[in-house]
Scaffold this active site. Structure first.
Site, PDB file in Angstrom:
ATOM      1  N   THR A  93       0.827  -1.196   0.000  1.00 45.91           N
ATOM      2  CA  THR A  93       0.000   0.000   0.000  1.00 45.91           C
ATOM      3  C   THR A  93       0.863   1.248   0.000  1.00 45.91           C
ATOM      4  O   THR A  93       1.909   1.271   0.648  1.00 45.91           O
ATOM      5  CB  THR A  93      -0.876   0.045   1.273  1.00 45.91           C
ATOM      6  OG1 THR A  93      -1.669  -1.132   1.341  1.00 45.91           O
ATOM      7  CG2 THR A  93      -1.771   1.269   1.302  1.00 45.91           C
ATOM      8  N   GLY A 134      -8.989  -5.671   0.858  1.00 42.81           N
ATOM      9  CA  GLY A 134      -8.359  -5.400   2.140  1.00 42.81           C
ATOM     10  C   GLY A 134      -8.831  -4.103   2.761  1.00 42.81           C
ATOM     11  O   GLY A 134      -9.907  -3.582   2.451  1.00 42.81           O
ATOM     12  N   THR A 166      -1.085   0.311   6.612  1.00 44.67           N
ATOM     13  CA  THR A 166      -0.535  -0.602   5.623  1.00 44.67           C
ATOM     14  C   THR A 166      -0.270  -1.927   6.323  1.00 44.67           C
ATOM     15  O   THR A 166      -0.150  -1.987   7.545  1.00 44.67           O
ATOM     16  CB  THR A 166       0.745  -0.053   4.984  1.00 44.67           C
ATOM     17  OG1 THR A 166       1.193  -0.954   3.952  1.00 44.67           O
ATOM     18  CG2 THR A 166       1.862   0.098   5.995  1.00 44.67           C
ATOM     19  N   GLY A 167      -0.162  -3.003   5.534  1.00 45.39           N
ATOM     20  CA  GLY A 167       0.092  -4.310   6.132  1.00 45.39           C
ATOM     21  C   GLY A 167      -1.061  -5.257   5.907  1.00 45.39           C
ATOM     22  O   GLY A 167      -1.788  -5.153   4.917  1.00 45.39           O
ATOM     23  N   MET A 168      -1.250  -6.181   6.837  1.00 44.67           N
ATOM     24  CA  MET A 168      -2.278  -7.204   6.696  1.00 44.67           C
ATOM     25  C   MET A 168      -3.658  -6.583   6.876  1.00 44.67           C
ATOM     26  O   MET A 168      -4.078  -6.254   7.985  1.00 44.67           O
ATOM     27  CB  MET A 168      -2.070  -8.316   7.723  1.00 44.67           C
ATOM     28  CG  MET A 168      -3.061  -9.463   7.583  1.00 44.67           C
ATOM     29  SD  MET A 168      -3.051 -10.229   5.938  1.00 44.67           S
ATOM     30  CE  MET A 168      -1.481 -11.100   5.997  1.00 44.67           C
ATOM     31  N   GLY A 169      -4.366  -6.440   5.762  1.00 45.69           N
ATOM     32  CA  GLY A 169      -5.617  -5.709   5.764  1.00 45.69           C
ATOM     33  C   GLY A 169      -6.683  -6.301   6.650  1.00 45.69           C
ATOM     34  O   GLY A 169      -7.480  -5.574   7.262  1.00 45.69           O
TER      35      GLY A 169
END
Length: 331
Positions: free
Chosen positions: A193, A223, A244-247
């Site tokens: 992202t 996400g 940002t990261g694991m949605g």
């Protein structure tokens, strides 16, 4: 409107303006406010741009526009477009990694200082996802459009139909098909992202978030990036946050909204980001297997950032300088 006369030798002297002795000037009260604003801007706090990860070209684009007097909304849109157009970036825009069935799909959202928002999900035929999201915000009564409807709307708004697959992303997909293994790689797979927050010279905030999502995701997966309150939230009276990261973990925590609300309660952007990450960790026993990160800014221009795993960074453009800053982290 009545005009008031002021003897303002001392006021203007503080702004670096010399006066002839015994001079008297007539000023409208709006002129005094303008002078005060000029003095405030000399603090070099505003304008300001921050973005997730190390995207210096995007941050520089936004920062330079802000320095020229652009609005925060224009700056975030133009800033993230830099990465949407960069085919070397396999996690945003054209050249983004596909889902498991070979579809390159894009998600994005945008928010303006008035709290208006627009979003698109499962966009397949234009790389300019954040710009389409802005059109949703400005040209429709809706907040989010999805799939075929989003693509049709984009074409109706004049966006060029594009092939989002590139030679490199096709080659990578063919290689993935040999084993079809899926396991997120921290700070690589989750580097999915670009989220950007800007404050313009008037002190107004705007934000944008755009992504092609997790590589080789299940067809149809969306996400946090286009979800208002999860991937992005702006309150012009308080500040803004982007994720940002694991949605999936970020969506379940409504993390960006949480951070802005914590700032509303008096917390700094830094402590608010830390609390948001701590809540994700508490709710996910497998937290060591993925990354989640936030950046935030308040109306004072104070910045915060925190993540689960070491390795996340953000880029700041301020006072003509582009700077990459490593985030604090839990593990």
């Amino acid at each position: 409107m009545k005009r008031r006369n002021f003897i303002i030798k001392s006021t203007l002297a503080s702004a670096g303006i010399s006066l002839f002795s015994n001079s008297i000037f007539a000023f409208n009260i709006k002129d005094i406010h303008k002078t005060s604003k000029m003095i405030q801007n000399k603090s070099n706090i505003f304008p300001l741009s921050i973005a997730t990860w190390n995207f210096p070209n995007a941050s520089k684009r936004a920062g330079e526009l802000l320095a020229e007097g652009a609005s925060a909304l224009d700056a975030v849109e133009q800033g993230v477009m830099v990465e949407e157009a960069d085919i070397r970036n396999t996690t945003v825009g054209k050249g983004g990694a596909p889902d498991r069935d070979g579809n390159v799909t894009l998600d994005a959202c945008i928010m303006d200082p008035s709290g208006n928002a627009g979003a698109v999900v499962y966009l397949k035929h234009t790389s300019k996802a954040a710009s389409v999201a802005r059109k949703v915000m400005e040209e429709t009564p809706h907040v989010m459009l999805a799939g075929e409807g989003a693509d049709l709307f984009a074409i109706q708004q004049g966006f060029e139909k594009e092939e989002l697959f590139t030679d490199d992303s096709k080659a990578a997909y063919k290689e993935w098909l040999k084993n079809k293994e899926y396991k997120p790689i921290i700070n690589i797979e989750n580097h999915d992202t670009i989220g950007m927050l800007c404050i313009d010279e008037n002190g107004y905030l705007a934000g944008a978030c755009t992504s092609s999502g997790l590589s080789y995701k299940v067809n149809g997966r969306v996400g946090d990036s286009p979800i208002i309150g999860s991937g992005l939230f702006i309150d012009n009276e308080i500040g803004g946050a982007v994720a940002t990261g694991m949605g999936e973990a970020i969506m379940k925590s409504v993390g960006s909204f949480l951070i802005v609300e914590l700032m509303r309660q008096g917390q700094s952007p830094q402590t608010a980001c830390e609390e948001a990450i701590n809540r994700i960790i508490k709710a996910n026993p497998n937290y060591k297997e993925f990354q989640a990160a936030f950046i935030a800014v308040n109306k004072k221009g104070e910045i915060g950032s925190h993540c689960i795993q070491k390795g996340f960074s953000y880029v700041k453009y301020q006072d003509g300088k582009n700077e990459t800053i490593l985030s604090s982290y839990n593990f």
